[in-house]
Design a protein around this motif. Structure first.
Motif, short mmCIF file in Angstrom:
data_model
loop_
_atom_site.label_atom_id
_atom_site.label_comp_id
_atom_site.label_asym_id
_atom_site.label_seq_id
_atom_site.Cartn_x
_atom_site.Cartn_y
_atom_site.Cartn_z
N PRO A 64 0.54 -1.43 0.22
CA PRO A 64 -0.51 0.48 -0.12
C PRO A 64 0.69 0.77 0.06
O PRO A 64 0.32 2.25 -0.25
N PHE A 65 2.53 1.29 0.40
CA PHE A 65 2.48 1.98 0.32
C PHE A 65 4.03 2.13 -0.85
O PHE A 65 5.45 1.68 -0.61
N PRO A 66 3.42 1.89 -1.93
CA PRO A 66 4.81 1.51 -3.40
C PRO A 66 5.89 2.88 -3.09
O PRO A 66 5.81 3.47 -3.20
N ALA A 67 7.09 1.61 -3.22
CA ALA A 67 8.64 2.32 -2.94
C ALA A 67 8.09 3.75 -4.91
O ALA A 67 8.14 3.13 -5.47
N GLN A 93 -1.77 6.13 9.25
CA GLN A 93 -1.50 5.35 7.54
C GLN A 93 -1.38 4.21 7.33
O GLN A 93 -2.41 3.78 6.39
N LEU A 94 -1.23 3.19 8.53
CA LEU A 94 -2.05 1.76 8.31
C LEU A 94 -3.33 1.41 8.00
O LEU A 94 -4.25 1.15 7.58
N VAL A 95 -3.91 2.12 9.15
CA VAL A 95 -5.33 2.14 9.03
C VAL A 95 -6.01 2.17 8.07
O VAL A 95 -7.36 1.96 7.36
N GLN A 96 -5.22 3.23 7.36
CA GLN A 96 -6.21 4.19 5.67
C GLN A 96 -5.65 2.19 4.90
O GLN A 96 -6.65 2.51 4.34
N ALA A 97 -4.53 1.94 4.88
CA ALA A 97 -4.39 1.03 4.29
C ALA A 97 -5.10 -0.17 3.81
O ALA A 97 -5.72 -0.34 3.18
N LEU A 98 -5.49 -0.25 5.61
CA LEU A 98 -6.00 -1.32 5.47
C LEU A 98 -8.07 -1.22 5.25
O LEU A 98 -8.53 -2.03 4.73
N THR A 99 -8.09 -0.46 5.42
CA THR A 99 -10.14 0.56 5.66
C THR A 99 -9.64 0.31 3.94
O THR A 99 -11.22 0.49 3.45
#
Length: 102
Positions: A64-67, A93-99
């Motif tokens: 979810p956080f492409p390099a 940021q992880l909550v956003q990626a998970l949702t």
């Protein structure tokens, strides 16, 4: 949902990423979600996995956080966060990626 945390033991940031991921999963009501830990041990394995550095989180097979670069190897990864560059994504940021992926 399939979640994997890829890391190499020489990087101190993977444990922070694991803690943030645990907090984020609890925040979205998924505290029982299994997170698979994957130790990347060789440069060859890093190349084969397209591992941009430690820690790397995959949610359902996607980062979810492409390099920004196409460089792969046993290095510590840096994330852009609201507070500046950091060794792991923030809990928010992880909550956003998970949702956004569920």
């Amino acid at each position: 949902m399939d979640i994997e945390l890829l890391y190499f033991t020489g990087c101190p940031n993977w444990t922070t990423a694991q803690e943030h991921l645990t907090e984020a999963l609890a925040a979205v009501g998924r505290s029982e979600q299994e997170v698979k830990l994957h130790a990347v041990e060789t440069s060859e394995e890093a190349e084969a996995l397209h591992f941009p550095g430690s820690p790397t989180i995959h949610i359902d097979g996607h980062d979810p956080f492409p390099a920004a670069s196409e460089t792969f190897g046993l290095t510590c990864r840096v994330y852009s966060t609201p507070g500046g560059l950091a060794g792991a994504p923030t809990v928010d940021q992880l909550v956003q990626a998970l949702t956004h992926t569920s």
